[in-house]
Design an enzyme around this catalytic site. Structure first.
Site, PDB file in Angstrom:
ATOM      1  N   GLY A  69      33.559 -27.088 -53.389  1.00  0.00           N
ATOM      2  CA  GLY A  69      33.284 -28.172 -54.323  1.00  0.00           C
ATOM      3  C   GLY A  69      31.882 -28.112 -54.903  1.00  0.00           C
ATOM      4  CG  ASN A 142      31.645 -38.585 -51.164  1.00  0.00           C
ATOM      5  OD1 ASN A 142      31.525 -38.900 -52.351  1.00  0.00           O
ATOM      6  ND2 ASN A 142      30.607 -38.354 -50.391  1.00  0.00           N
ATOM      7  CD  GLN A 181      36.415 -36.820 -49.786  1.00  0.00           C
ATOM      8  OE1 GLN A 181      37.413 -37.135 -49.133  1.00  0.00           O
ATOM      9  NE2 GLN A 181      35.408 -36.140 -49.251  1.00  0.00           N
ATOM     10  CB  THR A 239      33.992  -8.837 -53.531  1.00  0.00           C
ATOM     11  OG1 THR A 239      33.203  -7.735 -53.972  1.00  0.00           O
ATOM     12  CG2 THR A 239      35.363  -8.352 -53.087  1.00  0.00           C
ATOM     13  CB  CYS A 327      25.621 -34.068 -47.736  1.00  0.00           C
ATOM     14  SG  CYS A 327      27.195 -33.412 -48.159  1.00  0.00           S
TER      15      CYS A 327
HETATM   16  C1  LIG Z   1      33.411 -35.741 -53.533  1.00  0.00           C
HETATM   17  C2  LIG Z   1      32.884 -34.449 -53.016  1.00  0.00           C
HETATM   18  N1  LIG Z   1      32.426 -33.524 -53.894  1.00  0.00           N
HETATM   19  C3  LIG Z   1      31.943 -32.337 -53.482  1.00  0.00           C
HETATM   20  C4  LIG Z   1      31.897 -32.001 -52.152  1.00  0.00           C
HETATM   21  C5  LIG Z   1      31.310 -30.679 -51.751  1.00  0.00           C
HETATM   22  O1  LIG Z   1      32.309 -29.792 -51.454  1.00  0.00           O
HETATM   23  P1  LIG Z   1      32.030 -28.450 -50.583  1.00  0.00           P
HETATM   24  O2  LIG Z   1      31.632 -28.916 -49.230  1.00  0.00           O
HETATM   25  O3  LIG Z   1      33.353 -27.732 -50.635  1.00  0.00           O
HETATM   26  O4  LIG Z   1      30.977 -27.691 -51.280  1.00  0.00           O
HETATM   27  C6  LIG Z   1      32.374 -32.919 -51.208  1.00  0.00           C
HETATM   28  C7  LIG Z   1      32.350 -32.602 -49.772  1.00  0.00           C
HETATM   29  O5  LIG Z   1      31.457 -32.922 -49.043  1.00  0.00           O
HETATM   30  C8  LIG Z   1      32.871 -34.176 -51.654  1.00  0.00           C
HETATM   31  O6  LIG Z   1      33.322 -35.087 -50.799  1.00  0.00           O
END
Ligand SMILES: Cc1ncc(COP(=O)(O)O)c(C=O)c1O
Length: 376
Positions: A69, A142, A181, A239, A327
């Protein structure tokens, strides 16, 4: 152990693992190589692309595989803003950091949300100006699980586009949505939603982490972000992570084909969970819209409490849950999502997120409320 943090990570579906395994062992060839064995892998990757396109109602050429993401969001925001460097990007105030952080590199503004965490259409209409090239509003949040009105937003954007064309303004106006999400529970059909770019990832849908894709509508010009051998139509060289791609596609098939059933099941658990919390925990407040909400999210503020202490206490009793997004959890700052919804820093720090998933049961919910009361 009772796991209630599915918004942070989902376990790999055994079917997904099975789909990945050949590509981690005997089918290891580089899809760019010229011998037949490698060409077969290249065909498998294309077939996987078509399967993703199917769920999005898209063409396979509109799907770019990414490392998840974060990369897809960066490709969308930076890729568009580097193409139109004098233009402006608008993002909702409750976006994931992987949208907010790249947007802040450009001329950007935030679209406020109401107390339920839903983007206010009128405010969006007020902030779009003739310099705006990109609007990014996540499909579902999220932290609090609110589902954003993507269809009404895309209709509004279509209206602004028409007005701009009539006034001879050539700058495109594009809509991006981060659907990381949403992919377990909601319709991903890009044309029905009216989006030009959409992010999805594997790590939230019982697929492998570091897998995902960006949908880029045909005709949208985007600047490459990872330069090199020219894979993925030159947009992100490297790759291909073939096993990751195969796992991601298998996971997306599983999530999308079971989404109605699983939503219904989880919604019942969600209702039972909220009811029990309201009955048993004095002064508890449920955050986010009750109506426009992912079926797996329960987010609550328990006034006067410290969420870190609660999380550690619950962890000791075998319950795994979260304070905010995975995060931001390790940072000192209060959640920008909750602050944007009008909660105070103190309320934000007294908030917990429980996210349900495939293994969640009513017994888990009841045991969690009992444990929470013990910790309180
Ligand atoms: C709404 C949202 N966007 C982006 C991400 C980031 O995705 P990834 O961990 O696959 O880079 C997350 C996950 O933490 C998310 O919940």
């Amino acid at each position: 152990m009772i796991y209630l943090d599915y918004a942070a990570a989902t376990p790999l579906d055994p079917i997904v693992l099975e789909a990945m395994q050949p590509y981690l062992s005997e089918q290891f060839y580089n899809p760019s190589a010229q011998y037949l064995a490698a060409q077969t892998i290249a065909k498998d990757v294309q077939a996987a692309r078509t399967r993703v396109a199917h769920w999005l109602g898209a063409r396979q050429s509109e799907i770019t595989f990414t490392s998840g993401g974060t990369e897809a969001n960066n490709l969308a925001i930076r890729g568009i803003m580097e193409t139109y460097p004098d233009a402006k990007v608008l993002v909702s105030a409750i976006e994931h950091e992987s949208v907010l952080a790249p947007a802040k590199h450009y001329d950007y503004a935030e679209i406020p949300v109401d107390q339920n965490g839903i983007v206010n259409l009128q405010m969006l209409a007020d902030v779009i100006d003739d310099k705006t090239v990109l609007v990014s509003v996540m499909y579902a949040n999220n932290e609090v699980g609110t589902i954003q009105p993507i269809r009404p937003i895309s209709s509004l954007i279509a209206e602004v586009r028409r007005s701009r064309l009539q006034r001879g303004i050539k700058l495109p106006l594009l809509l991006h949505t981060d659907a990381c999400q949403a992919a377990n529970y909601l319709d991903l059909h890009a044309a029905r939603l009216g989006v030009d770019l959409m992010t999805i990832n594997g790590g939230k849908i019982y697929g492998p982490k570091q897998s995902g894709a960006l949908y880029i509508k045909a005709g949208v010009t985007i600047s490459p972000q990872i330069l090199g051998g020219g894979q993925e139509k030159g947009l992100r060289s490297g790759t291909e992570n073939v096993a990751g791609i195969m796992g991601f596609v298998e996971a997306l098939d599983g999530a999308q084909s079971s989404r109605h059933e699983e939503s219904k099941r989880l919604q019942e658990l969600q209702r039972a969970f909220i009811k029990l919390l309201k009955e048993k925990v004095p002064n508890i407040e449920i955050n986010g819209s009750e109506k426009h909400r992912l079926p797996n999210n329960v987010h609550a503020t328990i006034p006067g409490q410290d969420n870190e202490r609660l999380i550690f206490g619950l962890d000791e009793l075998g319950i795994l849950c979260a304070a905010g997004s995975a995060c931001s959890a390790s940072k000192e700052e209060a959640s920008h999502v909750l602050l944007a919804m009008g909660l105070s820093e103190e309320q934000a720090r007294a908030s917990l997120r429980f996210t349900l998933g495939r293994k969640s049961t009513l017994e888990h919910i009841e045991a969690t409320v009992t444990a929470l009361l013990k910790v309180l």
